[in-house]
Design a protein around this motif. Structure first.
Motif, PDB file in Angstrom:
ATOM      1  N   ALA A  16       0.838  -1.200   0.000  1.00  0.00           N
ATOM      2  CA  ALA A  16       0.000   0.000   0.000  1.00  0.00           C
ATOM      3  C   ALA A  16       0.869   1.244   0.000  1.00  0.00           C
ATOM      4  N   ALA A  17       0.260   2.360  -0.388  1.00  0.00           N
ATOM      5  CA  ALA A  17       0.956   3.646  -0.330  1.00  0.00           C
ATOM      6  C   ALA A  17       0.913   4.179   1.102  1.00  0.00           C
ATOM      7  N   PHE A  18       1.820   5.078   1.438  1.00  0.00           N
ATOM      8  CA  PHE A  18       1.822   5.688   2.766  1.00  0.00           C
ATOM      9  C   PHE A  18       2.240   7.146   2.643  1.00  0.00           C
ATOM     10  N   ALA A  19       1.917   7.920   3.685  1.00  0.00           N
ATOM     11  CA  ALA A  19       2.294   9.334   3.739  1.00  0.00           C
ATOM     12  C   ALA A  19       3.621   9.447   4.485  1.00  0.00           C
ATOM     13  N   GLU A  20       4.679   9.758   3.761  1.00  0.00           N
ATOM     14  CA  GLU A  20       6.011   9.792   4.365  1.00  0.00           C
ATOM     15  C   GLU A  20       6.097  10.791   5.513  1.00  0.00           C
ATOM     16  N   LYS A  21       5.462  11.954   5.361  1.00  0.00           N
ATOM     17  CA  LYS A  21       5.523  12.975   6.405  1.00  0.00           C
ATOM     18  C   LYS A  21       4.942  12.452   7.710  1.00  0.00           C
ATOM     19  N   ASP A  22       3.816  11.733   7.628  1.00  0.00           N
ATOM     20  CA  ASP A  22       3.196  11.173   8.826  1.00  0.00           C
ATOM     21  C   ASP A  22       4.038  10.037   9.402  1.00  0.00           C
ATOM     22  N   LEU A  23       4.522   9.177   8.525  1.00  0.00           N
ATOM     23  CA  LEU A  23       5.280   8.015   8.971  1.00  0.00           C
ATOM     24  C   LEU A  23       6.518   8.412   9.775  1.00  0.00           C
ATOM     25  N   LEU A  24       7.225   9.436   9.273  1.00  0.00           N
ATOM     26  CA  LEU A  24       8.499   9.823   9.899  1.00  0.00           C
ATOM     27  C   LEU A  24       8.352  10.985  10.877  1.00  0.00           C
ATOM     28  N   ALA A  25       7.130  11.306  11.262  1.00  0.00           N
ATOM     29  CA  ALA A  25       6.913  12.407  12.208  1.00  0.00           C
ATOM     30  C   ALA A  25       7.600  12.147  13.541  1.00  0.00           C
ATOM     31  N   TRP A  26       7.820  10.878  13.886  1.00  0.00           N
ATOM     32  CA  TRP A  26       8.480  10.551  15.153  1.00  0.00           C
ATOM     33  C   TRP A  26       9.883  11.149  15.240  1.00  0.00           C
ATOM     34  N   ARG A  27      10.500  11.420  14.092  1.00  0.00           N
ATOM     35  CA  ARG A  27      11.846  12.001  14.102  1.00  0.00           C
ATOM     36  C   ARG A  27      11.812  13.460  14.551  1.00  0.00           C
ATOM     37  N   GLN A  28      10.620  14.066  14.521  1.00  0.00           N
ATOM     38  CA  GLN A  28      10.436  15.430  15.031  1.00  0.00           C
ATOM     39  C   GLN A  28       9.636  15.431  16.328  1.00  0.00           C
ATOM     40  N   GLY A  29       9.512  14.267  16.959  1.00  0.00           N
ATOM     41  CA  GLY A  29       8.853  14.200  18.264  1.00  0.00           C
ATOM     42  C   GLY A  29       7.346  14.064  18.217  1.00  0.00           C
ATOM     43  N   ARG A  30       6.779  13.697  17.051  1.00  0.00           N
ATOM     44  CA  ARG A  30       5.339  13.521  16.944  1.00  0.00           C
ATOM     45  C   ARG A  30       5.014  12.089  16.503  1.00  0.00           C
ATOM     46  N   LEU A  31       3.853  11.604  16.945  1.00  0.00           N
ATOM     47  CA  LEU A  31       3.380  10.286  16.570  1.00  0.00           C
ATOM     48  C   LEU A  31       2.051  10.453  15.840  1.00  0.00           C
ATOM     49  N   VAL A  32       1.952   9.870  14.653  1.00  0.00           N
ATOM     50  CA  VAL A  32       0.767  10.041  13.815  1.00  0.00           C
ATOM     51  C   VAL A  32       0.231   8.662  13.423  1.00  0.00           C
ATOM     52  N   TYR A  33      -1.086   8.471  13.592  1.00  0.00           N
ATOM     53  CA  TYR A  33      -1.707   7.181  13.299  1.00  0.00           C
ATOM     54  C   TYR A  33      -2.995   7.386  12.514  1.00  0.00           C
ATOM     55  N   ARG A  34      -3.200   6.515  11.541  1.00  0.00           N
ATOM     56  CA  ARG A  34      -4.437   6.505  10.765  1.00  0.00           C
ATOM     57  C   ARG A  34      -4.979   5.078  10.767  1.00  0.00           C
ATOM     58  N   ASP A  35      -6.081   4.885  11.461  1.00  0.00           N
ATOM     59  CA  ASP A  35      -6.717   3.574  11.559  1.00  0.00           C
ATOM     60  C   ASP A  35      -5.728   2.508  12.041  1.00  0.00           C
ATOM     61  N   ALA A  36      -5.010   2.820  13.113  1.00  0.00           N
ATOM     62  CA  ALA A  36      -4.014   1.897  13.667  1.00  0.00           C
ATOM     63  C   ALA A  36      -4.613   1.122  14.843  1.00  0.00           C
ATOM     64  N   ALA A  37      -4.097  -0.080  15.083  1.00  0.00           N
ATOM     65  CA  ALA A  37      -4.522  -0.857  16.247  1.00  0.00           C
ATOM     66  C   ALA A  37      -4.059  -0.161  17.522  1.00  0.00           C
ATOM     67  N   LEU A  38      -4.928  -0.123  18.521  1.00  0.00           N
ATOM     68  CA  LEU A  38      -4.574   0.537  19.778  1.00  0.00           C
ATOM     69  C   LEU A  38      -3.333  -0.104  20.397  1.00  0.00           C
ATOM     70  N   ALA A  39      -3.170  -1.416  20.227  1.00  0.00           N
ATOM     71  CA  ALA A  39      -1.987  -2.090  20.768  1.00  0.00           C
ATOM     72  C   ALA A  39      -0.707  -1.511  20.179  1.00  0.00           C
ATOM     73  N   ASP A  40      -0.717  -1.167  18.889  1.00  0.00           N
ATOM     74  CA  ASP A  40       0.457  -0.580  18.248  1.00  0.00           C
ATOM     75  C   ASP A  40       0.712   0.831  18.768  1.00  0.00           C
ATOM     76  N   VAL A  41      -0.353   1.596  18.954  1.00  0.00           N
ATOM     77  CA  VAL A  41      -0.217   2.960  19.470  1.00  0.00           C
ATOM     78  C   VAL A  41       0.365   2.940  20.878  1.00  0.00           C
ATOM     79  N   VAL A  42      -0.144   2.050  21.710  1.00  0.00           N
ATOM     80  CA  VAL A  42       0.340   1.955  23.091  1.00  0.00           C
ATOM     81  C   VAL A  42       1.792   1.490  23.128  1.00  0.00           C
TER      82      VAL A  42
END
Length: 320
Positions: free
Chosen positions: A234-260
């Protein structure tokens, strides 16, 4: 006199426990909930661990929690084992011995770990760079003919130097990823291993099978589950995926277990999901990595879950 002996014995016991925990943490084998429970049980525990970790940092071959050892090995001993290195170093710490490794071997075993809540940038000997996410660990083994990296836990963004004579294999869980020179992220969590390619191509193997099962190009993503099954590319949004490198976490329809699981890489006291039903809930959210308390409160208000505070952290359950 007896009281002094008891006090000394207790101190030595705490120091021994701190060494065991430090070895487990940097070998990637620590039970995070148990570790944080031990730390919070006594200020003496936390103090002993901090002192031992500082001694670890001060070792001659340790720099900012990155550990390097170079040695000659036979063909049957190619893989570097972080636990063995950790045990050796901690034995030296326990004995108060100054220890230095040989740097003359033709293979290099490298182990790197990041702390909870902190990112690391790693420069590898071949010119590749790796951005390690918080509370992540990897081991690498480079020879004259091959390059191999194992992501033990967490996430990492790889920018791999091209070297046609030495292909690179990244192993994470049951997935093996084969590249020459490219850039990609690997995330290892409850849902399995996720590969996201931002440049070049990466071939995917599963369970050490001789044939590749998928090949991804820039902008493509796949998840390899523990049972060996794969999601569709599948395609993904690179800006959202790598937001963790700037201290942010971004999720779209993710399992709560993964978020936690990601939240826990930034928390001193972890969140533990005891109900698989709760862990399977789908979440869309974006927040700063240091805002997990606010996010948990928001999830409890908007999702069919409840939170329970405990001495060792937070327990998350589904509402009845």
């Amino acid at each position: 006199m007896a009281e002094q002996d008891q006090s000394l014995s207790a101190k030595r016991q705490i120091e021994a426990e701190a060494r065991d925990w430090l070895m487990a943490v940097y070998a990637g084998k620590a039970d995070q909930a148990g570790f944080h429970a031990w730390l919070s049980a006594s200020s003496a525990h936390a103090r002993a661990y901090r002192q031992l970790e500082q001694a670890w940092r001060d070792l001659p071959l340790s720099e900012a929690l990155d550990v390097e050892i170079r040695r000659k090995v036979g063909a049957r001993q190619r893989w570097f084992v972080p636990a063995a290195l950790a045990a050796s170093l901690l034995l030296c710490l326990g004995l108060g011995v100054a220890w230095k490794a040989s740097t003359t071997g033709n293979e290099a075993g490298l182990a790197y770990a990041s702390e909870i809540g902190k990112l690391r940038t790693v420069n590898l000997p071949d010119g590749s760079t790796v951005a390690l996410g918080a509370d992540s660990a990897m081991a690498a083994n480079f020879s004259k003919t091959a390059r191999a990296i194992t992501l033990d836990h967490g996430r990492a963004y790889f920018d791999i130097a091209h070297d046609a004579a030495r292909p690179l294999t990244v192993t994470a869980g049951n997935a093996s990823l084969h590249v020459l020179g490219t850039a990609f992220e690997v995330w290892k969590g409850p849902s399995g291993v996720r590969l996201s390619v931002t440049r070049g191509r990466v071939a995917v193997g599963v369970n050490a099978a001789p044939a590749y099962v998928a090949s991804l190009g820039a902008g493509e993503q796949i998840v390899i589950h523990e049972d060996g099954s794969l999601t569709k590319i599948a395609a993904f949004a690179e800006k959202d995926l790598l937001a963790w490198r700037q201290g942010r976490l971004v999720y779209r329809d993710a399992a709560l277990a993964d978020v936690v699981a990601d939240m826990n890489r930034y928390r001193a006291l972890p969140v533990k999901i005891l109900d698989p039903k709760a862990g399977a809930l789908r979440v869309t959210a974006a927040f700063r990595a240091d805002q997990s308390e606010q996010v948990l409160a928001g999830l409890a208000a908007s999702q069919p879950i409840r939170l329970e505070k405990s001495q060792g952290g937070v327990i998350l359950r589904a509402k009845n």
